[in-house]
Design an enzyme around this catalytic site. Structure first.
Site, PDB file in Angstrom:
ATOM      1  N   CYS A 288      -0.927  -0.955   3.272  1.00 18.45           N
ATOM      2  CA  CYS A 288      -2.233  -1.048   2.635  1.00 18.45           C
ATOM      3  C   CYS A 288      -3.332  -1.259   3.683  1.00 18.45           C
ATOM      4  O   CYS A 288      -3.400  -0.550   4.683  1.00 18.45           O
ATOM      5  CB  CYS A 288      -2.190  -2.175   1.600  1.00 18.45           C
ATOM      6  SG  CYS A 288      -3.557  -2.202   0.432  1.00 18.45           S
ATOM      7  N   SER A 289      -4.172  -2.265   3.500  1.00 10.19           N
ATOM      8  CA  SER A 289      -5.305  -2.485   4.393  1.00 10.19           C
ATOM      9  C   SER A 289      -4.908  -3.122   5.719  1.00 10.19           C
ATOM     10  O   SER A 289      -5.776  -3.357   6.568  1.00 10.19           O
ATOM     11  CB  SER A 289      -6.367  -3.348   3.701  1.00 10.19           C
ATOM     12  OG  SER A 289      -5.804  -4.577   3.272  1.00 10.19           O
TER      13      SER A 289
END
Length: 346
Positions: free
Chosen positions: A104-105
């Site tokens: 993800c981030s």
């Protein structure tokens, strides 16, 4: 068997599934020694309030000897990438690691450490524009659920981290071990990296009335069938004009656009999961000719079907139905051994 050392990087405000999902995949496969590092050793609070214990702080863990570095994501990544000690440790660990991954981030922390220049990466679709804007040196592609560019692997949000971990296990130990882990964790083995983050279930609204629901069901039951407005209206029991209006109001797109998106998604799966010729895939999914499919792929995805297949072809067996009957209890997950792929009970 030599154990692979996997080091997870966490920070205040991390997404817990970004850690626990891949961690369970590695544990279930066996042959992996997993560690957790943060700025300081001790409890680290996730974005949902769940605490995990980081066994090491960056000041007391030698970055050398890391085989696989996994940086998790979460809302706290924006603060974490301003933590000079953490960013420096990530850069040092990555320098000697066999491979580097983000969920993800977590990709923002890799970018802050200077590890992504010129590479093609993915992240959660909601942060695509931010990543591209803040890091023009990175080639951002937020359609696939995970990507590999050399020794750097990146994935989309949350559950995509488990798909990424299964791919890493398959890369190390083969598809039989990855298959066995997925079965024990009751996972869908395995979404290929090229599967879109924007599947039909995510990008479309749900029908609000039975007539429109009947039309949508007919489309998904056989994407390649005749689905002009007259045929869909017959399924819905409405006039073509009435269905056109209600379908667009309920789903946010007109019927023709919805049909095309479903067909594209079905063709994408076929391209990544088997050896069927492009011409046959085009006919089976309602595109009539390979040229029509090629033009549609160019318009929607920016690449022709052949390139899409080469880029995202899964090395695992074709995806099947959701596995809901594990052979062994899933708690606790014990390291598993390869199992036969043909004729086994699921």
């Amino acid at each position: 068997m030599t154990e692979h050392r996997v080091v997870f990087v966490v920070f205040d405000g991390f997404q817990p599934l970004d850690l626990t999902g891949p961690h369970e995949v590695f544990h279930g496969a066996g042959g992996y020694a997993c560690e957790v590092v943060a700025t300081r050793a001790g409890p680290v609070r996730s974005v949902s309030g769940l605490f995990v214990h980081a066994g090491h702080g960056v000041a007391d863990l030698d970055p050398a000897g890391t085989d696989t570095l996994v940086v998790v994501g979460g809302e706290g990544v924006d603060r974490a990438r301003e933590d000079a000690a953490l960013v420096s440790w990530v850069a040092a660990a990555a320098a000697g690691a066999r491979r580097v991954a983000s969920v993800c981030s977590g990709v923002f922390l890799l970018a802050a450490a200077g590890l992504l220049d010129g590479r093609r990466v993915t992240t959660h679709w909601a942060r695509e524009e931010q990543l591209a804007r803040e890091h023009p040196e990175v080639r951002v592609d937020c359609d696939p659920i995970f990507l590999r560019d050399g020794r750097v692997w990146t994935s989309a949000g949350v559950t995509a981290g488990m798909d990424l971990a299964l791919a890493l296990v398959e890369d190390d130990r083969g598809r039989q071990v990855a298959h066995a882990v997925a079965r024990q964790l009751v996972l869908f083995l395995r979404r290929p990296g090229g599967q879109s983050q924007f599947s039909v279930a995510l990008w479309s609204r749900q029908p609000a009335t039975d007539p429109v629901r009947a039309a949508v069901t007919a489309i998904h039951a056989d994407p390649g069938a005749r689905h002009d407005i007259a045929s869909l209206a017959a399924h819905a029991g409405l006039s073509p004009r009435h269905l056109q209006r209600r379908f667009t109001a309920e789903l946010g797109v007109p019927p023709a656009a919805y049909v095309e998106r479903v067909r594209v998604e079905a063709a994408r799966r076929a391209l990544t999961e088997g050896d069927e010729p492009v011409e046959a895939i085009a006919r089976r999914h309602g595109f009539a000719t390979a040229e029509t499919l090629r033009r549609t792929f160019h318009r929607r995805l920016g690449v022709p079907p052949s390139e899409y297949r080469a880029r995202f072809r899964s090395t695992a067996e074709p995806a099947g139905a959701l596995l809901v009957h594990p052979v062994h209890p899933v708690h606790p997950v014990h390291p598993v051994q390869p199992v036969p792929e043909e004729g086994e009970p699921v």
